[in-house]
Design a protein around this motif. Structure first.
Motif, PDB file in Angstrom:
ATOM      1  N   TYR A 161       0.850  -1.106  -0.013  1.00 18.18           N
ATOM      2  CA  TYR A 161       0.054   0.035  -0.207  1.00 18.18           C
ATOM      3  C   TYR A 161       0.996   1.170  -0.034  1.00 18.18           C
ATOM      4  CZ  TYR A 161      -4.509  -2.334   0.088  1.00 18.18           C
ATOM      5  OH  TYR A 161      -5.480  -2.924  -0.320  1.00 18.18           O
ATOM      6  N   ARG A 162       2.175   1.229   0.739  1.00 18.10           N
ATOM      7  CA  ARG A 162       2.891   2.363   0.584  1.00 18.10           C
ATOM      8  C   ARG A 162       3.543   2.545  -0.610  1.00 18.10           C
ATOM      9  NH1 ARG A 162       4.361   0.564   5.596  1.00 18.10           N
ATOM     10  NH2 ARG A 162       6.354  -0.523   4.839  1.00 18.10           N
ATOM     11  N   ARG A 163       3.768   1.258  -1.257  1.00 14.05           N
ATOM     12  CA  ARG A 163       4.206   1.517  -2.740  1.00 14.05           C
ATOM     13  C   ARG A 163       3.500   2.096  -3.855  1.00 14.05           C
ATOM     14  NH1 ARG A 163       6.777  -3.013  -2.147  1.00 14.05           N
ATOM     15  NH2 ARG A 163       5.332  -4.302  -3.122  1.00 14.05           N
ATOM     16  N   PHE A 164       2.237   1.804  -3.513  1.00 17.59           N
ATOM     17  CA  PHE A 164       1.092   2.142  -4.502  1.00 17.59           C
ATOM     18  C   PHE A 164       0.931   3.639  -4.209  1.00 17.59           C
ATOM     19  CE2 PHE A 164      -3.357   3.487  -4.493  1.00 17.59           C
ATOM     20  CZ  PHE A 164      -3.708   2.944  -6.034  1.00 17.59           C
ATOM     21  N   ALA A 165       1.019   4.204  -3.079  1.00 15.45           N
ATOM     22  CA  ALA A 165       0.787   5.500  -2.986  1.00 15.45           C
ATOM     23  C   ALA A 165       1.780   6.438  -3.250  1.00 15.45           C
ATOM     24  CB  ALA A 165       0.755   5.740  -1.213  1.00 15.45           C
ATOM     25  N   GLU A 166       3.055   5.793  -3.399  1.00 17.14           N
ATOM     26  CA  GLU A 166       4.348   6.531  -3.729  1.00 17.14           C
ATOM     27  C   GLU A 166       4.595   6.569  -5.237  1.00 17.14           C
ATOM     28  OE1 GLU A 166       7.264   4.537  -1.523  1.00 17.14           O
ATOM     29  OE2 GLU A 166       6.885   5.564   0.424  1.00 17.14           O
ATOM     30  N   ALA A 167       4.326   5.259  -5.865  1.00 12.03           N
ATOM     31  CA  ALA A 167       4.753   5.112  -7.117  1.00 12.03           C
ATOM     32  C   ALA A 167       3.408   5.188  -8.136  1.00 12.03           C
ATOM     33  CB  ALA A 167       5.327   3.914  -7.443  1.00 12.03           C
ATOM     34  N   GLY A 168       2.416   4.698  -7.581  1.00 17.06           N
ATOM     35  CA  GLY A 168       1.260   4.725  -8.593  1.00 17.06           C
ATOM     36  C   GLY A 168       0.227   5.814  -8.292  1.00 17.06           C
ATOM     37  N   ALA A 169      -0.458   5.699  -7.233  1.00 17.53           N
ATOM     38  CA  ALA A 169      -1.459   6.955  -6.915  1.00 17.53           C
ATOM     39  C   ALA A 169      -0.884   8.292  -6.721  1.00 17.53           C
ATOM     40  CB  ALA A 169      -2.261   6.496  -5.817  1.00 17.53           C
ATOM     41  N   GLY A 170       0.358   8.237  -6.274  1.00 22.12           N
ATOM     42  CA  GLY A 170       0.765   9.487  -5.938  1.00 22.12           C
ATOM     43  C   GLY A 170       1.072  10.370  -7.114  1.00 22.12           C
ATOM     44  N   LYS A 171       1.210   9.777  -8.192  1.00 26.11           N
ATOM     45  CA  LYS A 171       1.097  10.677  -9.581  1.00 26.11           C
ATOM     46  C   LYS A 171      -0.130  10.894 -10.043  1.00 26.11           C
ATOM     47  CE  LYS A 171       5.710   8.516 -10.833  1.00 26.11           C
ATOM     48  NZ  LYS A 171       6.524   7.832 -11.621  1.00 26.11           N
ATOM     49  N   THR A 172      -1.095  10.280  -9.852  1.00 24.44           N
ATOM     50  CA  THR A 172      -2.433  10.477 -10.619  1.00 24.44           C
ATOM     51  C   THR A 172      -3.685  10.743  -9.644  1.00 24.44           C
ATOM     52  OG1 THR A 172      -2.853   7.923 -10.377  1.00 24.44           O
ATOM     53  CG2 THR A 172      -1.732   8.882 -12.530  1.00 24.44           C
ATOM     54  N   SER A 173      -3.612  10.430  -8.452  1.00 26.57           N
ATOM     55  CA  SER A 173      -4.713  10.566  -7.457  1.00 26.57           C
ATOM     56  C   SER A 173      -4.047  10.890  -6.012  1.00 26.57           C
ATOM     57  CB  SER A 173      -5.575   9.281  -7.441  1.00 26.57           C
ATOM     58  OG  SER A 173      -6.632   9.502  -6.471  1.00 26.57           O
ATOM     59  N   PRO A 174      -4.066  12.313  -5.867  1.00 21.83           N
ATOM     60  CA  PRO A 174      -3.531  12.618  -4.542  1.00 21.83           C
ATOM     61  C   PRO A 174      -4.506  12.055  -3.172  1.00 21.83           C
ATOM     62  CG  PRO A 174      -3.268  14.499  -5.780  1.00 21.83           C
ATOM     63  CD  PRO A 174      -4.120  13.288  -6.717  1.00 21.83           C
ATOM     64  N   LEU A 175      -5.651  11.910  -3.705  1.00 25.30           N
ATOM     65  CA  LEU A 175      -6.760  11.480  -2.720  1.00 25.30           C
ATOM     66  C   LEU A 175      -6.382  10.011  -2.283  1.00 25.30           C
ATOM     67  CD1 LEU A 175     -10.175  12.893  -3.711  1.00 25.30           C
ATOM     68  CD2 LEU A 175      -9.098  13.025  -1.414  1.00 25.30           C
ATOM     69  N   TYR A 176      -6.333   9.027  -3.338  1.00 30.37           N
ATOM     70  CA  TYR A 176      -5.909   7.657  -3.294  1.00 30.37           C
ATOM     71  C   TYR A 176      -4.474   7.558  -2.534  1.00 30.37           C
ATOM     72  CZ  TYR A 176     -10.035   5.237  -5.285  1.00 30.37           C
ATOM     73  OH  TYR A 176     -11.176   5.018  -5.527  1.00 30.37           O
ATOM     74  N   ALA A 177      -3.672   8.334  -2.757  1.00 26.91           N
ATOM     75  CA  ALA A 177      -2.222   8.229  -2.281  1.00 26.91           C
ATOM     76  C   ALA A 177      -2.443   8.684  -0.635  1.00 26.91           C
ATOM     77  CB  ALA A 177      -1.346   9.161  -2.870  1.00 26.91           C
ATOM     78  N   ARG A 178      -3.201   9.365  -0.257  1.00 29.95           N
ATOM     79  CA  ARG A 178      -3.357   9.576   1.102  1.00 29.95           C
ATOM     80  C   ARG A 178      -4.122   8.562   1.687  1.00 29.95           C
ATOM     81  NH1 ARG A 178      -2.980   9.675   5.338  1.00 29.95           N
ATOM     82  NH2 ARG A 178      -3.288  11.224   7.027  1.00 29.95           N
TER      83      ARG A 178
END
Length: 361
Positions: A19-36
């Protein structure tokens, strides 16, 4: 047993990293809400233990976040829906955590029974000029569209959208509620030819989606992050357009069901098969069988195939010497006219059609 506790602890630590990797590498670039939200879930042992109870293939962030979004959309998680609507990252993280812990059964039930859907929006900016070019070259006054491998079949609405290019030119219907844009690079102008009348729309997929079913449509929405909101608005417009002219859905292997699809295109219309970033799911043998099915269908009538695939993925489509890991895709046009097969790379595109370079004369 101590061994079981250790295994569980190890599993939650692994999930936390996912989940941290998803926030940093995936959603972090496309969805700030999902990253948080993903970070909040990764930091809660209780939440991770709930997620761990899901089937192994349904524990990943894409599925769990879509399940939470689904509950927000259908009214069962109003606080989460409000936080998403307000684009409040901290409130969204708190509400998602609360929803998962308060309603673990419904979240896991949605995650377990529904396959994750990739972004199902149509690839109209790429397809519109290529479909129009195919019809022009074969002298077709009407076409039957057959889309392969996109379960919602939204590519089949290509004639009912407006495509705005970076130079201000518009293809298609400028009054359509579905408007897409593409920046143009290179020194060639994209042709302004119109897609002719579409007399058949056929979706071929292993698990097609009926866009007229409210629950199916809601799941498609849920599989998109709630931010940026224009993505959801764009999907809403496409779903409404598709529901007004729903395609014929053919369930089955994309290669084997292709033969049946041609039977649904009137004899006086040109069948145009479209594939957009789906053939890479097939092994090379499957892609060659796909090409063979097109060739078989062309024994009695002209057939066109428009493809937008990674470099070297679409069989017989020239690669222009581009490297496979080049970061862009090739827009291919294959024309089957009796014994003749003509293939051409008519363009390159990036970001799944958001940037386009037209190459054809």
């Amino acid at each position: 047993m101590p061994g079981d506790e250790g295994a569980t602890a190890g599993g939650t630590r692994t999930l936390a990293r996912v989940y941290r990797r998803f926030a940093e590498a995936g959603a972090g670039k496309t969805s700030p809400l999902y990253a948080r939200v993903a970070v909040a879930l990764s930091e809660s042992g209780e939440a991770l233990r709930v997620i761990e109870a899901a089937p192994a293939r349904r524990r990943n962030p894409t599925v769990i976040l879509a399940a939470l979004h689904h509950l927000a959309l259908d009214g069962r998680a109003p606080e989460l829906a409000a936080a998403y609507a307000a684009a409040d990252r901290d409130a969204a993280a708190a509400a998602a955590l609360d929803t998962l812990l308060r309603m673990p059964g419904p979240v896991l039930a949605v995650a377990a029974r529904r396959p994750p859907r990739a972004d199902g929006t149509g690839r109209h900016a790429v397809l519109y000029p290529a479909v129009a070019e195919a019809a022009h070259r074969l002298g077709a006054g009407a076409v039957g569209l057959i889309d392969v491998g996109r379960p919602a079949g939204l590519n089949l609405q290509v004639d009912r959208v407006g495509v705005v290019h970076g130079d201000g030119r518009v293809l298609g219907d400028p009054s359509s509620p579905v408007q897409v844009s593409a920046s143009i690079v290179g020194d060639r102008t994209v042709p302004a030819r119109a897609v002719p009348e579409v007399v058949a729309r056929v979706c071929v997929d292993r698990d097609p989606v009926d866009v007229t079913d409210p629950d199916e449509a809601r799941w498609l929405r849920a599989c998109l992050p709630p931010d940026p909101p224009e993505r959801i608005a764009g999907l809403e417009a496409e779903l409404a357009s598709a529901a007004a002219a729903p395609p014929l859905l053919l369930r089955g292997d994309p290669v084997e069901a292709l033969s049946d699809a041609f039977a649904h295109v009137p004899v006086d219309a040109l069948p145009v098969v479209t594939t957009t970033w789906v053939l890479s799911r097939l092994p090379l043998e499957g892609r060659l069988r796909f090409l063979h099915r097109l060739d078989e269908a062309a024994a009695g009538r002209p057939v066109a195939w428009v493809s937008a695939e990674g470099v070297g993925v679409a069989p017989a489509v020239p690669t222009l010497g581009d490297r496979r890991a080049s970061g862009h895709s090739i827009i291919g046009l294959a024309l089957f006219d009796g014994p003749a097969l003509r293939t051409e790379a008519v363009g390159r595109c990036w970001s799944q059609g958001r940037t386009l370079a037209w190459l054809a004369d």
